[in-house]
Design a protein around this motif. Structure first.
Motif, PDB file in Angstrom:
ATOM      1  N   THR A 204      59.816  38.123  21.443  1.00 26.84           N
ATOM      2  CA  THR A 204      58.983  39.251  21.844  1.00 26.84           C
ATOM      3  C   THR A 204      57.853  39.467  20.832  1.00 26.84           C
ATOM      4  O   THR A 204      56.685  39.636  21.194  1.00 26.84           O
ATOM      5  N   LEU A 205      58.237  39.417  19.590  1.00 28.67           N
ATOM      6  CA  LEU A 205      57.243  39.625  18.535  1.00 28.67           C
ATOM      7  C   LEU A 205      56.213  38.492  18.520  1.00 28.67           C
ATOM      8  O   LEU A 205      55.001  38.716  18.424  1.00 28.67           O
ATOM      9  N   ASP A 206      56.698  37.268  18.619  1.00 30.58           N
ATOM     10  CA  ASP A 206      55.797  36.121  18.538  1.00 30.58           C
ATOM     11  C   ASP A 206      54.823  36.053  19.707  1.00 30.58           C
ATOM     12  O   ASP A 206      53.657  35.708  19.537  1.00 30.58           O
ATOM     13  N   ASP A 207      55.310  36.354  20.900  1.00 32.06           N
ATOM     14  CA  ASP A 207      54.397  36.313  22.046  1.00 32.06           C
ATOM     15  C   ASP A 207      53.256  37.310  21.833  1.00 32.06           C
ATOM     16  O   ASP A 207      52.109  37.052  22.194  1.00 32.06           O
ATOM     17  N   HIS A 208      53.571  38.417  21.211  1.00 30.06           N
ATOM     18  CA  HIS A 208      52.530  39.406  20.892  1.00 30.06           C
ATOM     19  C   HIS A 208      51.572  38.858  19.821  1.00 30.06           C
ATOM     20  O   HIS A 208      50.359  38.841  19.999  1.00 30.06           O
ATOM     21  N   LEU A 209      52.163  38.385  18.725  1.00 30.21           N
ATOM     22  CA  LEU A 209      51.334  37.932  17.595  1.00 30.21           C
ATOM     23  C   LEU A 209      50.438  36.771  17.993  1.00 30.21           C
ATOM     24  O   LEU A 209      49.333  36.621  17.475  1.00 30.21           O
ATOM     25  N   GLN A 210      50.933  35.942  18.895  1.00 30.16           N
ATOM     26  CA  GLN A 210      50.155  34.764  19.275  1.00 30.16           C
ATOM     27  C   GLN A 210      49.252  35.018  20.484  1.00 30.16           C
ATOM     28  O   GLN A 210      48.638  34.093  21.000  1.00 30.16           O
ATOM     29  N   GLY A 211      49.221  36.252  20.946  1.00 29.88           N
ATOM     30  CA  GLY A 211      48.311  36.608  22.040  1.00 29.88           C
ATOM     31  C   GLY A 211      48.668  35.958  23.367  1.00 29.88           C
ATOM     32  O   GLY A 211      47.779  35.690  24.192  1.00 29.88           O
ATOM     33  N   VAL A 212      49.963  35.715  23.586  1.00 29.46           N
ATOM     34  CA  VAL A 212      50.375  35.082  24.844  1.00 29.46           C
ATOM     35  C   VAL A 212      50.167  36.080  25.994  1.00 29.46           C
ATOM     36  O   VAL A 212      50.629  37.221  25.923  1.00 29.46           O
ATOM     37  N   THR A 213      49.436  35.651  27.005  1.00 35.88           N
ATOM     38  CA  THR A 213      49.179  36.548  28.151  1.00 35.88           C
ATOM     39  C   THR A 213      50.130  36.270  29.297  1.00 35.88           C
ATOM     40  O   THR A 213      50.406  37.142  30.102  1.00 35.88           O
ATOM     41  N   HIS A 214      50.610  35.006  29.397  1.00 35.43           N
ATOM     42  CA  HIS A 214      51.498  34.612  30.487  1.00 35.43           C
ATOM     43  C   HIS A 214      52.735  33.937  29.900  1.00 35.43           C
ATOM     44  O   HIS A 214      52.631  32.821  29.377  1.00 35.43           O
ATOM     45  N   VAL A 215      53.845  34.635  29.968  1.00 34.78           N
ATOM     46  CA  VAL A 215      55.098  34.048  29.490  1.00 34.78           C
ATOM     47  C   VAL A 215      55.714  33.287  30.661  1.00 34.78           C
ATOM     48  O   VAL A 215      56.188  33.882  31.621  1.00 34.78           O
ATOM     49  N   THR A 216      55.641  31.959  30.574  1.00 32.41           N
ATOM     50  CA  THR A 216      56.247  31.140  31.625  1.00 32.41           C
ATOM     51  C   THR A 216      57.545  30.570  31.064  1.00 32.41           C
ATOM     52  O   THR A 216      57.580  30.098  29.920  1.00 32.41           O
ATOM     53  N   ARG A 217      58.605  30.679  31.811  1.00 40.37           N
ATOM     54  CA  ARG A 217      59.886  30.127  31.367  1.00 40.37           C
ATOM     55  C   ARG A 217      60.839  30.114  32.552  1.00 40.37           C
ATOM     56  O   ARG A 217      60.547  30.690  33.617  1.00 40.37           O
ATOM     57  N   GLY A 218      61.996  29.478  32.362  1.00 44.57           N
ATOM     58  CA  GLY A 218      62.944  29.308  33.455  1.00 44.57           C
ATOM     59  C   GLY A 218      63.529  30.635  33.918  1.00 44.57           C
ATOM     60  O   GLY A 218      63.593  31.608  33.157  1.00 44.57           O
ATOM     61  N   GLU A 219      63.958  30.651  35.178  1.00 44.15           N
ATOM     62  CA  GLU A 219      64.471  31.915  35.727  1.00 44.15           C
ATOM     63  C   GLU A 219      65.812  32.304  35.112  1.00 44.15           C
ATOM     64  O   GLU A 219      66.286  33.417  35.322  1.00 44.15           O
ATOM     65  N   ASP A 220      66.402  31.413  34.312  1.00 46.24           N
ATOM     66  CA  ASP A 220      67.630  31.786  33.598  1.00 46.24           C
ATOM     67  C   ASP A 220      67.351  32.887  32.579  1.00 46.24           C
ATOM     68  O   ASP A 220      68.285  33.542  32.104  1.00 46.24           O
ATOM     69  N   LEU A 221      66.082  33.099  32.238  1.00 44.82           N
ATOM     70  CA  LEU A 221      65.740  34.141  31.256  1.00 44.82           C
ATOM     71  C   LEU A 221      65.166  35.400  31.914  1.00 44.82           C
ATOM     72  O   LEU A 221      64.680  36.298  31.232  1.00 44.82           O
ATOM     73  N   PHE A 222      65.260  35.458  33.236  1.00 44.08           N
ATOM     74  CA  PHE A 222      64.709  36.610  33.978  1.00 44.08           C
ATOM     75  C   PHE A 222      65.302  37.931  33.468  1.00 44.08           C
ATOM     76  O   PHE A 222      64.574  38.894  33.202  1.00 44.08           O
ATOM     77  N   HIS A 223      66.609  37.982  33.309  1.00 41.71           N
ATOM     78  CA  HIS A 223      67.242  39.246  32.884  1.00 41.71           C
ATOM     79  C   HIS A 223      66.833  39.649  31.480  1.00 41.71           C
ATOM     80  O   HIS A 223      66.720  40.842  31.170  1.00 41.71           O
ATOM     81  N   ALA A 224      66.613  38.652  30.628  1.00 39.06           N
ATOM     82  CA  ALA A 224      66.220  38.941  29.241  1.00 39.06           C
ATOM     83  C   ALA A 224      64.912  39.722  29.209  1.00 39.06           C
ATOM     84  O   ALA A 224      64.668  40.537  28.309  1.00 39.06           O
ATOM     85  N   THR A 225      64.072  39.501  30.201  1.00 42.00           N
ATOM     86  CA  THR A 225      62.760  40.154  30.208  1.00 42.00           C
ATOM     87  C   THR A 225      62.879  41.677  30.307  1.00 42.00           C
ATOM     88  O   THR A 225      62.053  42.412  29.766  1.00 42.00           O
ATOM     89  N   HIS A 226      63.919  42.153  30.978  1.00 39.50           N
ATOM     90  CA  HIS A 226      64.121  43.621  31.049  1.00 39.50           C
ATOM     91  C   HIS A 226      64.212  44.199  29.637  1.00 39.50           C
ATOM     92  O   HIS A 226      63.667  45.256  29.341  1.00 39.50           O
ATOM     93  N   LEU A 227      64.913  43.482  28.789  1.00 31.31           N
ATOM     94  CA  LEU A 227      65.069  43.929  27.404  1.00 31.31           C
ATOM     95  C   LEU A 227      63.772  43.725  26.614  1.00 31.31           C
ATOM     96  O   LEU A 227      63.365  44.585  25.827  1.00 31.31           O
ATOM     97  N   HIS A 228      63.122  42.592  26.829  1.00 28.89           N
ATOM     98  CA  HIS A 228      61.895  42.315  26.081  1.00 28.89           C
ATOM     99  C   HIS A 228      60.841  43.396  26.355  1.00 28.89           C
ATOM    100  O   HIS A 228      60.098  43.793  25.473  1.00 28.89           O
ATOM    101  N   ARG A 229      60.829  43.859  27.591  1.00 30.90           N
ATOM    102  CA  ARG A 229      59.855  44.911  27.945  1.00 30.90           C
ATOM    103  C   ARG A 229      60.141  46.188  27.150  1.00 30.90           C
ATOM    104  O   ARG A 229      59.219  46.886  26.715  1.00 30.90           O
ATOM    105  N   LEU A 230      61.420  46.482  26.957  1.00 38.28           N
ATOM    106  CA  LEU A 230      61.785  47.669  26.170  1.00 38.28           C
ATOM    107  C   LEU A 230      61.394  47.468  24.699  1.00 38.28           C
ATOM    108  O   LEU A 230      60.827  48.363  24.070  1.00 38.28           O
ATOM    109  N   LEU A 231      61.677  46.296  24.168  1.00 36.68           N
ATOM    110  CA  LEU A 231      61.313  46.035  22.764  1.00 36.68           C
ATOM    111  C   LEU A 231      59.803  46.158  22.567  1.00 36.68           C
ATOM    112  O   LEU A 231      59.332  46.706  21.571  1.00 36.68           O
TER     113      LEU A 231
END
Ligand code: GLU
Length: 283
Positions: A204-231
């Motif tokens: 979560t921190l790195d995607d911010h620091l590196q200016g990532v606008t589109h996080v593309t990854r496998g759907e196995d990490l879909f649920h993790a995103t709920h938490l990343h949004r909170l962080l």
């Protein structure tokens, strides 16, 4: 499409715990094409906080495979193990907001506690941490730390959610707008006992620091995103859009795995496959 005045930025963020396989080829090409087709930038990041499982030769192997596929990326490549101080600072911020607690439980303690309390909360990925250490008193925590008992740091998800004044929304380009429900993952570990950070925190921190606008990854990490949004919300980070892509499966319908040597890019290359063969297979 969203407005990204600086252009879109995607990334591929493998953990160097083995050779890349055909599923990774799909994932990296997905990220790469998304960037290039939109005149954007593509970043490679090495997620190597797990010092037990990560090895430098796998980092070399990843770069060799990606070069072989014809991909290029920006240097220097960020390696998470070199940024532990940044993760510690984020943990301090969460601790300062009273949103972290030390957890002394072993895996076995957790298993036993869940077995004792069959009504313990469950999420889409199974039983959640039952919250044992959330209820320790300040004195108990102090005592156990003073005795040198190893501990992880967990997010007090309920407390974090209670402070929201509006639902958190995130967008998946495949599934559309989502309301964040981090409670489905419970009180996740943000600093592990064996290494003072965790996947969720660092990504979560790195995607911010590196200016990532589109996080593309496998759907196995879909649920993790709920938490990343909170962080992101608690830490005041940028909010990208996500594109969780379907996972590739082998002929038997199983997900490709690092332990299955026959589908690693290295072995396919050694058996005479050409990059075009791989690209065709995953397109
Ligand atoms: N490092 C993670 C993995 O190898 C991927 C992280 C991500 O794309 O968010 O599974």
């Amino acid at each position: 499409m969203h407005d990204h005045p600086g252009g879109i930025v995607t990334r591929f963020a493998p953990s160097p715990t083995g050779q890349l396989h055909i599923g990774h080829a799909y994932s990296v090409l997905f990220a790469y094409r998304k960037a290039k087709e939109n005149g954007g930038r593509f970043i490679l990041r090495i997620e190597d906080i797990d010092t037990e499982r990560c090895r430098p030769e796998y980092v070399d192997g990843i770069k060799e495979d990606l070069h072989w596929l014809g991909l290029t990326w920006e240097e220097p490549v960020r390696k998470q193990s070199e940024h532990m101080a940044g993760y510690a600072a984020a943990l301090d911020k969460l601790a300062g907001a009273d949103l972290l607690y030390p957890c002394f439980c072993s895996r076995r303690d957790i298993r036993e506690e869940i077995a004792r309390a069959p009504a313990a909360p469950h999420g889409p990925e199974g039983a959640l941490y039952p919250g044992t250490c959330r209820n320790l008193t300040a004195d108990e925590r102090q005592d156990r730390m003073a005795k040198g008992e190893p501990y992880a740091l967990r997010l007090d998800t309920t407390a974090a959610l209670a402070r929201l004044d509006a639902p958190l929304i995130w967008e998946d380009l495949e599934k559309g707008k989502q309301e964040a429900h981090p409670e489905i993952l419970g009180d996740v570990v943000l600093a592990r006992k064996d290494t003072p950070a965790s996947y969720h925190l660092c990504v979560t921190l790195d995607d911010h620091l590196q200016g990532v606008t589109h996080v593309t990854r496998g759907e196995d990490l879909f649920h993790a995103t709920h938490l990343h949004r909170l962080l992101q919300h608690i830490l005041g980070l940028n909010v990208p859009v996500w594109h969780h892509h379907p996972l590739l499966h082998d002929e038997e319908g199983k997900r490709f795995a690092k332990r299955n040597q026959s589908v690693t890019l290295k072995s396919l290359r050694e058996m005479g496959s050409m990059p075009e063969d791989i690209i065709r297979r995953v397109s």
